[in-house]
Design a protein around this motif. Structure first.
Motif, PDB file in Angstrom:
ATOM      1  N   GLN A  68     -11.373  -4.264   2.017  1.00 42.06           N
ATOM      2  CA  GLN A  68     -11.072  -2.871   1.716  1.00 42.06           C
ATOM      3  C   GLN A  68     -11.657  -2.488   0.365  1.00 42.06           C
ATOM      4  O   GLN A  68     -11.999  -3.349  -0.442  1.00 42.06           O
ATOM      5  CB  GLN A  68      -9.556  -2.656   1.775  1.00 42.06           C
ATOM      6  CG  GLN A  68      -8.998  -2.968   3.160  1.00 42.06           C
ATOM      7  CD  GLN A  68      -7.494  -3.129   3.183  1.00 42.06           C
ATOM      8  OE1 GLN A  68      -6.783  -2.531   2.388  1.00 42.06           O
ATOM      9  NE2 GLN A  68      -6.998  -3.955   4.094  1.00 42.06           N
ATOM     10  N   PHE A 106      -6.241  -6.880  -1.516  1.00 36.66           N
ATOM     11  CA  PHE A 106      -6.852  -6.097  -0.454  1.00 36.66           C
ATOM     12  C   PHE A 106      -8.091  -6.792   0.098  1.00 36.66           C
ATOM     13  O   PHE A 106      -8.643  -6.353   1.115  1.00 36.66           O
ATOM     14  CB  PHE A 106      -7.231  -4.703  -0.950  1.00 36.66           C
ATOM     15  CG  PHE A 106      -6.064  -3.751  -1.049  1.00 36.66           C
ATOM     16  CD1 PHE A 106      -5.337  -3.425   0.081  1.00 36.66           C
ATOM     17  CD2 PHE A 106      -5.699  -3.203  -2.257  1.00 36.66           C
ATOM     18  CE1 PHE A 106      -4.258  -2.555  -0.003  1.00 36.66           C
ATOM     19  CE2 PHE A 106      -4.629  -2.325  -2.349  1.00 36.66           C
ATOM     20  CZ  PHE A 106      -3.899  -2.001  -1.219  1.00 36.66           C
ATOM     21  N   ALA A 126     -12.901  -3.071   6.531  1.00 37.28           N
ATOM     22  CA  ALA A 126     -11.799  -2.885   7.469  1.00 37.28           C
ATOM     23  C   ALA A 126     -12.066  -1.739   8.428  1.00 37.28           C
ATOM     24  O   ALA A 126     -11.736  -1.828   9.616  1.00 37.28           O
ATOM     25  CB  ALA A 126     -10.496  -2.649   6.708  1.00 37.28           C
ATOM     26  N   PRO A 144      -4.403   1.826   1.690  1.00 36.57           N
ATOM     27  CA  PRO A 144      -5.857   1.639   1.707  1.00 36.57           C
ATOM     28  C   PRO A 144      -6.591   2.973   1.822  1.00 36.57           C
ATOM     29  O   PRO A 144      -6.123   3.900   2.496  1.00 36.57           O
ATOM     30  CB  PRO A 144      -6.080   0.767   2.943  1.00 36.57           C
ATOM     31  CG  PRO A 144      -4.794   0.024   3.110  1.00 36.57           C
ATOM     32  CD  PRO A 144      -3.725   0.973   2.686  1.00 36.57           C
ATOM     33  N   SER A 147      -2.890  -3.895   9.105  1.00 38.47           N
ATOM     34  CA  SER A 147      -3.404  -2.525   9.069  1.00 38.47           C
ATOM     35  C   SER A 147      -3.325  -1.817  10.413  1.00 38.47           C
ATOM     36  O   SER A 147      -3.961  -0.789  10.610  1.00 38.47           O
ATOM     37  CB  SER A 147      -4.853  -2.492   8.546  1.00 38.47           C
ATOM     38  OG  SER A 147      -4.904  -2.937   7.197  1.00 38.47           O
TER      39      SER A 147
END
Length: 316
Positions: A149, A156, A180, A224, A243
């Motif tokens: 990300q 992350f 991602a 994010p 996610s």
């Protein structure tokens, strides 16, 4: 003379004398220094070197009162999952040192062997736990469950968590070089990229997954950058795993672009034999219960207050 040179010249008789007086006779370092005719600093170095050379062995036993008891079993039954691993009340800004012992017990029970695949998600809790001692499982493959990300925080970046965890477990890292949520063209290209395809194929063969449980996206201070907070559908989301967002019933919540998400699918999570969620805190209660309803994890590592709240909420 450096400390290392001095320690190397300590006679074993002197180290044994200092250690036996300190650990067996409860003598203070000041008393030992006076008896041996050395400084207190030297006594401290004698004790350190005695431990390093194996003259002293320290064992820490987990009290029986801290083992999983009725509360853990009750929460597992209420959530309809396999097992709950409890740790004492988490306090302070760093969660890893508190939750890692519970995760270590969960991993030890999986029966990991060389060649087995362990997936890891993004998130600060998973990242912090990966940095702690979780046991040694030589030869296991560690792979990201979600792409990288844009945020600067290391938690992350699942490749970074993968690297750290592989190093701590004695495993083999398998990195995922993909964002991602790529754009349409890049997403189509990544489907045919061998290095990316190799990691995606591991998702279907994973024996274990270590995942965090996110709270409702619209309630978080930081989400994010690829998550469109203005999307109407996300008003129904109560949390996410890898996610992948879901509602109060555990049903998937889509949003514009989510069909391009480079992450383990919720169906794949359901098929993993040991999917271990790590989550703690009152703000995670609804998201934990919903993820359990969806079957996105079958084991949970949490602290006692969170477990008590989960049980009370699940019963009502």
């Amino acid at each position: 003379m450096t400390d290392a040179m001095q320690e190397a010249r300590f006679p074993q008789e002197l180290m044994y004398a200092a250690a036996s007086q300190y650990y067996l006779e409860d003598a203070t370092q000041a008393d030992i220094a006076q008896r041996l005719g050395v400084s207190r600093a030297t006594v401290s170095r004698l004790l350190t070197e005695a431990r390093r050379q194996g003259i002293v062995e320290i064992r820490v036993h987990r009290p029986a009162t801290l083992e999983e008891g009725p509360l853990a079993a009750q929460v597992a039954d209420a959530l309809r999952i396999q097992r709950v691993y409890l740790v004492p009340k988490v306090s302070g800004p760093a969660l890893g040192p508190w939750l890692a012992p519970g995760l270590a017990r969960a991993l030890a029970a999986v029966g990991l062997e060389a060649g087995d695949v362990v997936l890891v998600s993004s998130g600060s809790t998973v990242y912090e736990c990966a940095r702690e001692g979780l046991g040694r499982f030589p030869g296991v493959t560690i792979a990201p469950a979600v792409g990288g990300q844009e945020e600067p925080q290391p938690w992350f970046q699942t490749n970074e968590t993968t690297r750290i965890l592989a190093e701590r477990l004695g495993g083999v890292p398998s990195y995922l070089y993909a964002p991602a949520l790529p754009g349409p063209e890049l997403f189509n290209s990544l489907q045919h990229e061998p290095s990316v395809r190799r990691v995606m194929d591991l998702w279907a063969h994973a024996k274990c997954a270590i995942v965090g449980v996110g709270s409702a996206p619209l309630m978080r201070q930081v989400v994010p950058a690829f998550v469109p907070r203005e999307a109407t559908s996300l008003r129904q989301a109560v949390g996410d795993v890898c996610s992948r967002f879901y509602d109060r019933n555990g049903d998937p919540v889509e949003y514009p672009g989510s069909e391009r998400l480079v992450a383990t699918g919720l169906e794949e999570l359901r098929r993993i034999p040991a999917s271990i969620a790590i989550a703690v805190g009152g703000e995670k209660i609804t998201s934990i219960i919903a993820a359990a309803k969806g079957g996105y994890f079958n084991q949970l590592v949490t602290d006692t207050p969170t477990a008590e709240s989960l049980l009370a909420t699940a019963r009502t």
